[in-house]
Design a protein around this motif. Structure first.
Motif, PDB file in Angstrom:
ATOM      1  N   GLN A 172       7.697  62.265  64.695  1.00  0.00           N
ATOM      2  CA  GLN A 172       6.553  61.482  64.222  1.00  0.00           C
ATOM      3  C   GLN A 172       5.252  62.257  64.427  1.00  0.00           C
ATOM      4  O   GLN A 172       4.388  62.264  63.558  1.00  0.00           O
ATOM      5  CB  GLN A 172       6.502  60.134  64.956  1.00  0.00           C
ATOM      6  CG  GLN A 172       5.447  59.202  64.452  1.00  0.00           C
ATOM      7  CD  GLN A 172       5.748  58.672  63.055  1.00  0.00           C
ATOM      8  OE1 GLN A 172       6.821  58.868  62.500  1.00  0.00           O
ATOM      9  NE2 GLN A 172       4.793  58.020  62.461  1.00  0.00           N
ATOM     10  N   GLU A 211       1.500  54.767  65.906  1.00  0.00           N
ATOM     11  CA  GLU A 211       2.677  55.248  65.193  1.00  0.00           C
ATOM     12  C   GLU A 211       3.616  56.025  66.114  1.00  0.00           C
ATOM     13  O   GLU A 211       4.831  55.919  65.994  1.00  0.00           O
ATOM     14  CB  GLU A 211       2.273  56.114  63.998  1.00  0.00           C
ATOM     15  CG  GLU A 211       1.746  55.300  62.842  1.00  0.00           C
ATOM     16  CD  GLU A 211       1.571  56.107  61.583  1.00  0.00           C
ATOM     17  OE1 GLU A 211       2.527  56.797  61.173  1.00  0.00           O
ATOM     18  OE2 GLU A 211       0.474  56.044  61.002  1.00  0.00           O
ATOM     19  N   ALA A 253       7.428  54.824  67.251  1.00  0.00           N
ATOM     20  CA  ALA A 253       8.353  55.681  66.505  1.00  0.00           C
ATOM     21  C   ALA A 253       9.816  55.363  66.793  1.00  0.00           C
ATOM     22  O   ALA A 253      10.662  55.470  65.908  1.00  0.00           O
ATOM     23  CB  ALA A 253       8.077  57.151  66.791  1.00  0.00           C
TER      24      ALA A 253
END
Length: 153
Positions: free
Chosen positions: A47, A105, A109
């Motif tokens: 990520q 994010e 992940a």
């Protein structure tokens, strides 16, 4: 005394450990978020690379190089302030919110959010002068991007 405090935050040269590169500072924060559970592998590492390529427009080799630098910096520092200072000094409010979205994010992940990860993002948001409302909106965008919207994470 002031010199010793300055040295603590900025090293002997008086410059931040991340220099003046906000991308490197942001990458170090992403590594910190991934390392909360002790490792930087699997979904979180992938990520981070994706985010470095997409958000900073870097080719794969440059993104990997930036990640390597960030890992080294993060390993040498036990502080968030030197990294957040560079970002505050160089990025405007929407760019700082984007960094928070990137952090969300990374911590999402693997599809799970741990208390330590959420705490880290909240601390960084405060240091970046990102409001709880803006951080929450960034969290929702990150979850939607990862297909986690509506999940009880």
């Amino acid at each position: 005394m002031f010199d010793s405090l300055k040295s603590l935050f900025f090293g002997e040269s008086g410059r931040s450990v991340a220099g003046d590169d906000p991308r490197l500072a942001a990458a170090a924060l992403l590594v910190e978020a991934a390392m909360v559970d002790g490792t930087l592998e699997g979904a979180e590492g992938a990520q981070i690379l994706r985010l470095l390529r997409e958000r900073f427009g870097l080719p794969d080799t440059a993104a990997r190089g930036l990640l390597d630098q960030a890992r080294t910096l993060q390993g040498q520092s036990n502080q968030l302030f030197p990294f957040t200072k560079v970002i505050v000094d160089r990025y405007d409010a929407p760019q700082r919110i984007s960094v928070i979205e990137m952090l969300w994010e990374v911590v999402f992940a693997n599809g799970q959010l741990h208390d330590y990860e959420a705490s880290l993002v909240r601390r960084v948001a405060g240091l970046l002068f990102v409001s709880d409302q803006d951080s929450g909106a960034a969290r929702q965008r990150a979850m939607a991007r990862l297909g986690l919207a509506g999940s009880p994470v």
